[in-house]
Design a protein around this motif. Structure first.
Motif, PDB file in Angstrom:
ATOM      1  N   TYR A 162       2.684   8.250   6.693  1.00 15.22           N
ATOM      2  CA  TYR A 162       1.807   8.284   5.524  1.00 15.22           C
ATOM      3  C   TYR A 162       2.514   7.674   4.314  1.00 15.22           C
ATOM      4  CZ  TYR A 162      -1.510   9.994   2.067  1.00 15.22           C
ATOM      5  OH  TYR A 162      -2.437  10.060   1.061  1.00 15.22           O
ATOM      6  N   ASN A 175       1.231   4.262   2.375  1.00 15.45           N
ATOM      7  CA  ASN A 175       0.549   4.638   1.137  1.00 15.45           C
ATOM      8  C   ASN A 175       0.919   3.712  -0.025  1.00 15.45           C
ATOM      9  OD1 ASN A 175      -1.189   6.152  -0.395  1.00 15.45           O
ATOM     10  ND2 ASN A 175       0.308   7.734  -0.885  1.00 15.45           N
ATOM     11  N   LEU A 215      -5.106   6.062   6.346  1.00 12.29           N
ATOM     12  CA  LEU A 215      -4.494   7.146   5.577  1.00 12.29           C
ATOM     13  C   LEU A 215      -5.325   8.420   5.659  1.00 12.29           C
ATOM     14  CD1 LEU A 215      -3.227   5.230   2.409  1.00 12.29           C
ATOM     15  CD2 LEU A 215      -1.847   6.161   4.280  1.00 12.29           C
TER      16      LEU A 215
END
Length: 150
Positions: free
Chosen positions: A47, A51, A69
């Protein structure tokens, strides 16, 4: 001299076996918990890596990243719940292991006390036999001395 025979030996053997089973179950649940922690850690790392917002990416790429995500977030929540369940299982297995150890130790204490009593009885029996031999020897020497004095 006879051998010490613990009457509850079968019970002790059963309790030792149960303790071994609890140890194996505890180790298994501990491994599963560690695996769940690694999985959660990997998901969080993924993640963090994805991100990052890049201005050069197209709208389609941003939507795909956003969807990915979103799916990662759901997976992280699921993995977190799974980890909590596994932690609960580890605690339950730990309590069962403690209980089985206490049960085994209880019977082992009884065995140790019984063996100590057995040793005391054997020592007392041996001491009585030695006292009798000494008394017979003393009486024999007394009688022998009286006969030679006459």
């Amino acid at each position: 001299m006879k051998r010490y025979n613990f009457r509850l030996q079968k019970l002790l053997d059963i309790r030792v076996g149960k303790e071994e089973q609890c140890k194996m179950a505890f180790q298994k649940t501990q491994r599963e918990k560690v695996e769940a922690e690694f999985k959660l850690h990997d998901l969080k790392d993924s993640y963090k890596r994805h991100n990052v917002i890049e201005n050069e990416s197209s709208t389609v790429e941003r939507k795909m990243r956003q969807q990915y995500l979103s799916n990662l977030t759901i997976s992280i929540k699921t993995a977190t719940l799974d980890l909590e369940k596994k932690q609960n299982k580890v605690e339950i297995a730990r309590e069962e292991l403690k209980k089985s150890q206490v049960d085994r130790k209880t019977v082992e204490i009884l065995k140790d006390k019984g063996f100590k009593n057995y040793l005391k009885e054997e020592e007392a029996r041996e001491q009585r036999a030695n006292d009798e031999f000494a008394l017979y020897g003393f009486i024999r020497n007394l009688k022998g001395g009286e006969i030679s004095d006459r």
